[in-house]
Design a protein around this motif. Structure first.
Motif, PDB file in Angstrom:
ATOM      1  N   ARG A 148     -25.227   5.912 -17.240  1.00 43.39           N
ATOM      2  CA  ARG A 148     -25.630   7.276 -16.860  1.00 43.39           C
ATOM      3  C   ARG A 148     -24.580   8.291 -17.284  1.00 43.39           C
ATOM      4  O   ARG A 148     -24.921   9.404 -17.691  1.00 43.39           O
ATOM      5  N   HIS A 149     -23.306   7.909 -17.196  1.00 46.02           N
ATOM      6  CA  HIS A 149     -22.226   8.795 -17.637  1.00 46.02           C
ATOM      7  C   HIS A 149     -22.354   9.099 -19.126  1.00 46.02           C
ATOM      8  O   HIS A 149     -22.014  10.210 -19.582  1.00 46.02           O
ATOM      9  N   LEU A 150     -22.867   8.138 -19.895  1.00 41.93           N
ATOM     10  CA  LEU A 150     -23.059   8.325 -21.334  1.00 41.93           C
ATOM     11  C   LEU A 150     -24.432   8.927 -21.659  1.00 41.93           C
ATOM     12  O   LEU A 150     -24.859   8.914 -22.815  1.00 41.93           O
ATOM     13  N   ASP A 151     -25.122   9.419 -20.622  1.00 41.05           N
ATOM     14  CA  ASP A 151     -26.411  10.120 -20.769  1.00 41.05           C
ATOM     15  C   ASP A 151     -27.562   9.201 -21.150  1.00 41.05           C
ATOM     16  O   ASP A 151     -28.567   9.658 -21.711  1.00 41.05           O
ATOM     17  N   TRP A 152     -27.458   7.910 -20.851  1.00 37.78           N
ATOM     18  CA  TRP A 152     -28.595   7.000 -21.033  1.00 37.78           C
ATOM     19  C   TRP A 152     -29.388   6.952 -19.731  1.00 37.78           C
ATOM     20  O   TRP A 152     -28.834   7.103 -18.642  1.00 37.78           O
ATOM     21  N   LYS A 153     -30.693   6.726 -19.842  1.00 37.20           N
ATOM     22  CA  LYS A 153     -31.571   6.675 -18.681  1.00 37.20           C
ATOM     23  C   LYS A 153     -32.236   5.298 -18.593  1.00 37.20           C
ATOM     24  O   LYS A 153     -32.632   4.734 -19.615  1.00 37.20           O
ATOM     25  N   PRO A 154     -32.391   4.763 -17.361  1.00 37.69           N
ATOM     26  CA  PRO A 154     -33.068   3.466 -17.219  1.00 37.69           C
ATOM     27  C   PRO A 154     -34.578   3.625 -17.336  1.00 37.69           C
ATOM     28  O   PRO A 154     -35.155   4.610 -16.870  1.00 37.69           O
ATOM     29  N   CYS A 155     -35.208   2.650 -17.946  1.00 32.28           N
ATOM     30  CA  CYS A 155     -36.667   2.661 -18.056  1.00 32.28           C
ATOM     31  C   CYS A 155     -37.272   2.302 -16.693  1.00 32.28           C
ATOM     32  O   CYS A 155     -36.862   1.310 -16.082  1.00 32.28           O
ATOM     33  N   PRO A 156     -38.225   3.073 -16.184  1.00 31.46           N
ATOM     34  CA  PRO A 156     -38.828   2.756 -14.873  1.00 31.46           C
ATOM     35  C   PRO A 156     -39.464   1.370 -14.831  1.00 31.46           C
ATOM     36  O   PRO A 156     -39.487   0.731 -13.777  1.00 31.46           O
ATOM     37  N   ALA A 157     -39.986   0.898 -15.970  1.00 27.44           N
ATOM     38  CA  ALA A 157     -40.661  -0.404 -15.989  1.00 27.44           C
ATOM     39  C   ALA A 157     -39.678  -1.566 -16.052  1.00 27.44           C
ATOM     40  O   ALA A 157     -39.990  -2.665 -15.610  1.00 27.44           O
ATOM     41  N   ASP A 158     -38.499  -1.334 -16.620  1.00 23.71           N
ATOM     42  CA  ASP A 158     -37.475  -2.375 -16.730  1.00 23.71           C
ATOM     43  C   ASP A 158     -36.116  -1.689 -16.660  1.00 23.71           C
ATOM     44  O   ASP A 158     -35.632  -1.153 -17.649  1.00 23.71           O
ATOM     45  N   PRO A 159     -35.468  -1.684 -15.493  1.00 24.57           N
ATOM     46  CA  PRO A 159     -34.234  -0.913 -15.317  1.00 24.57           C
ATOM     47  C   PRO A 159     -33.059  -1.388 -16.147  1.00 24.57           C
ATOM     48  O   PRO A 159     -32.035  -0.701 -16.212  1.00 24.57           O
ATOM     49  N   ASP A 160     -33.170  -2.545 -16.811  1.00 21.35           N
ATOM     50  CA  ASP A 160     -32.096  -3.030 -17.683  1.00 21.35           C
ATOM     51  C   ASP A 160     -32.324  -2.640 -19.142  1.00 21.35           C
ATOM     52  O   ASP A 160     -31.594  -3.071 -20.022  1.00 21.35           O
ATOM     53  N   LEU A 161     -33.340  -1.831 -19.392  1.00 19.39           N
ATOM     54  CA  LEU A 161     -33.563  -1.204 -20.693  1.00 19.39           C
ATOM     55  C   LEU A 161     -33.195   0.267 -20.550  1.00 19.39           C
ATOM     56  O   LEU A 161     -33.794   0.994 -19.759  1.00 19.39           O
ATOM     57  N   TRP A 162     -32.196   0.722 -21.312  1.00 15.41           N
ATOM     58  CA  TRP A 162     -31.720   2.099 -21.245  1.00 15.41           C
ATOM     59  C   TRP A 162     -32.118   2.836 -22.515  1.00 15.41           C
ATOM     60  O   TRP A 162     -32.048   2.266 -23.607  1.00 15.41           O
ATOM     61  N   TYR A 163     -32.538   4.079 -22.381  1.00 14.25           N
ATOM     62  CA  TYR A 163     -33.029   4.821 -23.536  1.00 14.25           C
ATOM     63  C   TYR A 163     -32.426   6.228 -23.577  1.00 14.25           C
ATOM     64  O   TYR A 163     -31.995   6.773 -22.557  1.00 14.25           O
ATOM     65  N   LYS A 164     -32.407   6.800 -24.782  1.00 18.00           N
ATOM     66  CA  LYS A 164     -31.887   8.155 -24.977  1.00 18.00           C
ATOM     67  C   LYS A 164     -32.579   8.759 -26.195  1.00 18.00           C
ATOM     68  O   LYS A 164     -32.751   8.078 -27.219  1.00 18.00           O
ATOM     69  N   PHE A 165     -32.981  10.017 -26.072  1.00 21.88           N
ATOM     70  CA  PHE A 165     -33.639  10.698 -27.189  1.00 21.88           C
ATOM     71  C   PHE A 165     -32.629  10.919 -28.314  1.00 21.88           C
ATOM     72  O   PHE A 165     -31.505  11.378 -28.076  1.00 21.88           O
ATOM     73  N   GLN A 166     -33.043  10.584 -29.562  1.00 20.26           N
ATOM     74  CA  GLN A 166     -32.142  10.664 -30.706  1.00 20.26           C
ATOM     75  C   GLN A 166     -32.855  11.315 -31.891  1.00 20.26           C
ATOM     76  O   GLN A 166     -34.089  11.339 -31.962  1.00 20.26           O
ATOM     77  N   THR A 167     -32.041  11.809 -32.825  1.00 26.92           N
ATOM     78  CA  THR A 167     -32.556  12.339 -34.090  1.00 26.92           C
ATOM     79  C   THR A 167     -31.750  11.725 -35.227  1.00 26.92           C
ATOM     80  O   THR A 167     -30.514  11.825 -35.254  1.00 26.92           O
ATOM     81  N   ARG A 168     -32.438  11.075 -36.148  1.00 27.20           N
ATOM     82  CA  ARG A 168     -31.749  10.475 -37.288  1.00 27.20           C
ATOM     83  C   ARG A 168     -31.398  11.571 -38.295  1.00 27.20           C
ATOM     84  O   ARG A 168     -32.296  12.284 -38.771  1.00 27.20           O
ATOM     85  N   PRO A 169     -30.103  11.749 -38.632  1.00 20.74           N
ATOM     86  CA  PRO A 169     -29.699  12.887 -39.477  1.00 20.74           C
ATOM     87  C   PRO A 169     -30.248  12.828 -40.902  1.00 20.74           C
ATOM     88  O   PRO A 169     -30.452  13.875 -41.522  1.00 20.74           O
ATOM     89  N   GLU A 170     -30.505  11.638 -41.422  1.00 21.90           N
ATOM     90  CA  GLU A 170     -30.948  11.541 -42.814  1.00 21.90           C
ATOM     91  C   GLU A 170     -32.292  12.210 -43.052  1.00 21.90           C
ATOM     92  O   GLU A 170     -32.500  12.870 -44.073  1.00 21.90           O
ATOM     93  N   ASP A 171     -33.224  12.032 -42.135  1.00 22.39           N
ATOM     94  CA  ASP A 171     -34.576  12.562 -42.333  1.00 22.39           C
ATOM     95  C   ASP A 171     -35.092  13.327 -41.113  1.00 22.39           C
ATOM     96  O   ASP A 171     -36.285  13.638 -41.026  1.00 22.39           O
ATOM     97  N   ASN A 172     -34.190  13.625 -40.140  1.00 26.26           N
ATOM     98  CA  ASN A 172     -34.569  14.351 -38.912  1.00 26.26           C
ATOM     99  C   ASN A 172     -35.670  13.647 -38.127  1.00 26.26           C
ATOM    100  O   ASN A 172     -36.461  14.286 -37.435  1.00 26.26           O
ATOM    101  N   PHE A 173     -35.702  12.339 -38.253  1.00 27.23           N
ATOM    102  CA  PHE A 173     -36.704  11.547 -37.532  1.00 27.23           C
ATOM    103  C   PHE A 173     -36.310  11.469 -36.049  1.00 27.23           C
ATOM    104  O   PHE A 173     -35.182  11.115 -35.699  1.00 27.23           O
ATOM    105  N   GLU A 174     -37.233  11.836 -35.162  1.00 25.34           N
ATOM    106  CA  GLU A 174     -36.976  11.830 -33.726  1.00 25.34           C
ATOM    107  C   GLU A 174     -37.530  10.539 -33.102  1.00 25.34           C
ATOM    108  O   GLU A 174     -38.669  10.147 -33.370  1.00 25.34           O
ATOM    109  N   TYR A 175     -36.726   9.931 -32.272  1.00 24.33           N
ATOM    110  CA  TYR A 175     -37.109   8.653 -31.676  1.00 24.33           C
ATOM    111  C   TYR A 175     -36.251   8.420 -30.425  1.00 24.33           C
ATOM    112  O   TYR A 175     -35.372   9.223 -30.080  1.00 24.33           O
ATOM    113  N   TYR A 176     -36.486   7.289 -29.749  1.00 21.89           N
ATOM    114  CA  TYR A 176     -35.668   6.884 -28.610  1.00 21.89           C
ATOM    115  C   TYR A 176     -34.791   5.699 -29.018  1.00 21.89           C
ATOM    116  O   TYR A 176     -35.291   4.695 -29.550  1.00 21.89           O
ATOM    117  N   GLY A 177     -33.472   5.834 -28.795  1.00 23.20           N
ATOM    118  CA  GLY A 177     -32.576   4.709 -28.981  1.00 23.20           C
ATOM    119  C   GLY A 177     -32.563   3.860 -27.722  1.00 23.20           C
ATOM    120  O   GLY A 177     -32.839   4.353 -26.617  1.00 23.20           O
TER     121      GLY A 177
END
Length: 552
Positions: free
Chosen positions: A387-416
């Protein structure tokens, strides 16, 4: 044919009476979790709470959607505790809690803390108490009228019929009757002595079993440091010696060594520590683990369960990595539990493994394997860091952490994604190594463990190209099976046994288990058999579902 003349029916009044309007149905009206009772940590204790309603967002709409697969159920609920406070929990956390406190028939379990009182209430006549046989009267063997006051782990108490306590907690009930001096009463006399004798037999069998040499994956696992060195000498290698040295260099930070004339502070409890030995499933690497004698401490009042990411989540995450052309990197946390603070006040005396510090007193300052709360301490500490690193736990599986990201090469938006399995970390990101390096600042990784995946949870993990040219990630148990087969063959040769050259199935076609009259396995062979079943169970978990019927 005469047509009947029917008088048309009319109401006595022509005023229209409006129908009562029913309230609009809410999502809670037909929700299977609402109004159910669950147990969750609340404050310093586990308390029973009631699921009151769905959680709603700022727009007033309920959050999450239901799914028949619990992994994909993203609903959130408000749970109200007796003091009026409410907390939010995911649907799968509530379902897991409900199943954990219920038997297969849906009846709720209660964890016994102690038996604190007893009473006898009966209006029986002499005919109800005695029966006649050949002219003599004998007392009936019954617990009717007896009740025990049970105190549960959640702090509640209840008068429970002795009949039920005898079935659910026979040893505790028998010991209580003996301590209170009522073991000769009619409700106790016919079963207490037998229950305590049965307990003694179980303890003797367990002791005899654990005195036998232990084997895992068909390799001998030592029970003492001295035996570990002997095995290395017999096999001409240093596997166990290296494992001991590596572990001792890691766990020293867990101890605050006191001066020779210094004693432990008031309020600290003594606890024995020692080395145990294990073999990892991935590559049969020898491992020495320094553990604490947590069994000497009182059982925590709150839940200490620590979850891990599910294998279904792992497969879904790897599919997303392939579809979005993302990097996949893995690593191992060094001394995972040591990264979390110890939540118990305990001290110990250092053993010979500590060299010149052997015999000194030390305070335990970090969580160690063996402490009943160590797993949860590490899990909570890791969650705080994520949480300190701004990752959020998935409600369905709390051991899966996700964060919104943008790939700089092609500005592709996704979740890491970051997937956590105790000390195993798997990152899915356009720069996955950077993600793990950030985590490495707070949880040091094992030297050389950060890199491309090879083995993950015992499975061979690699990227493959399908026949249509699409790249995908493959989880294969092939390497694990090869190593398991090699180890089993070696063990069979040591016993002078071998495998048949031609086999059509695990059992002969005419085999019937109920007709098997062969002798039972001794303690050593039973241990070997359990080891083989354990290997096969994990092979099934890794994907070889074709042998599930034979294994289970």
């Amino acid at each position: 044919m005469i047509t009947p003349d029917i008088e048309v029916y009319k109401d006595d009044f022509e005023e229209t009476v409006p129908l009562a309007q029913e309230d609009e149905a809410t999502p809670e009206d037909y929700d299977q979790y609402v109004n159910t009772e669950v147990q969750f940590p609340h404050g310093d204790q586990v308390r029973m709470g009631t699921v009151k309603r769905r959680v709603r967002g700022p727009d007033g709409e309920v959050m999450g959607k239901s799914n028949s697969n619990p992994i994909l159920d993203t609903r959130l609920y408000e749970v109200e505790f007796p003091d009026g406070q409410t907390k939010e929990y995911a649907a799968n956390a509530i379902a897991e809690n409900m199943y954990s406190i219920c038997d297969p028939n849906g009846r709720q379990y209660q964890l016994l803390e102690a038996i604190v009182d007893h009473k006898f209430e009966s209006s029986e006549t002499e005919e109800d108490i005695y029966f006649e046989h050949k002219g003599k009267k004998y007392p009936k063997m019954t617990t009717k009228g007896w009740k025990l006051l049970a105190e549960w782990k959640d702090g509640s108490t209840m008068w429970v019929p002795l009949e039920d306590m005898k079935e659910s907690y026979p040893i505790q009930a028998a010991e209580y009757g003996t301590i209170q001096g009522i073991e000769d009463e009619r409700g106790f006399t016919y079963w207490v002595k037998a229950a305590l004798k049965r307990l003694d037999r179980y303890i003797k069998r367990v002791k005899a079993r654990y005195q036998k040499k232990n084997f895992k994956y068909e390799f001998e696992v030592p029970d003492t440091v001295e035996r570990a060195y002997e095995i290395d000498k017999e096999n001409g290698n240093t596997y166990w010696t290296d494992a001991i040295a590596n572990e001792m260099s890691t766990i020293r930070i867990a101890f605050d060594i006191l001066e020779d004339d210094q004693g432990p502070p008031p309020g600290y409890s003594f606890m024995k520590d020692h080395l145990i030995f294990d073999i990892k499933m991935e590559n049969f690497q020898r491992k020495a683990i320094y553990v604490s004698g947590g069994y000497l401490l009182s059982t925590p009042e709150k839940l200490t369960y620590a979850s891990v990411v599910s294998r279904e989540t792992i497969r879904i995450a790897l599919t997303l990595a392939a579809l979005n052309d993302l990097e996949v990197k893995t690593s191992d946390v060094k001394g995972a539990y040591l990264t979390a603070p110890c939540t118990k006040n305990v001290w110990t005396i250092l053993g010979p493994e500590f060299g010149k510090d052997a015999g000194k007193k030390a305070l335990l300052v970090c969580a160690l394997y063996g402490l009943k709360s160590a797993g949860q301490s590490h899990s909570c500490h890791m969650a705080d860091c994520m949480r300190h690193l701004d990752w959020k736990p998935c409600p369905a599986d709390p051991d899966l952490w996700y964060k919104f990201q943008t790939r700089p090469e092609d500005n592709f938006e996704y979740y890491g994604y970051v997937l956590l399995w105790v000390d195993d970390v798997l990152a899915i990101h356009h720069d996955a190594e950077k993600v793990i390096r950030e985590l490495d600042h707070y949880f040091p990784m094992k030297k050389g463990s950060i890199g491309d995946p090879d083995l993950y949870l015992g499975a061979k993990l690699r990227k493959v190209t399908l026949t249509n040219g699409v790249e995908a990630w493959s989880l294969s148990p092939s390497k694990y099976i090869q190593e398991a087969a090699r180890a089993t063959e070696q063990r069979m040769k040591e016993k002078g046994l071998g495998f048949p050259k031609k086999v059509h199935g695990p059992w002969p076609s005419n085999y019937n288990a109920e007709m098997d009259t062969t002798s039972e396995l001794d303690a050593r062979m039973a241990n070997d058999y359990q080891s083989l079943i354990s290997i096969l169970h994990w092979i099934v978990e890794l994907g070889r579902v074709d042998v599930i019927a034979e294994v289970l």
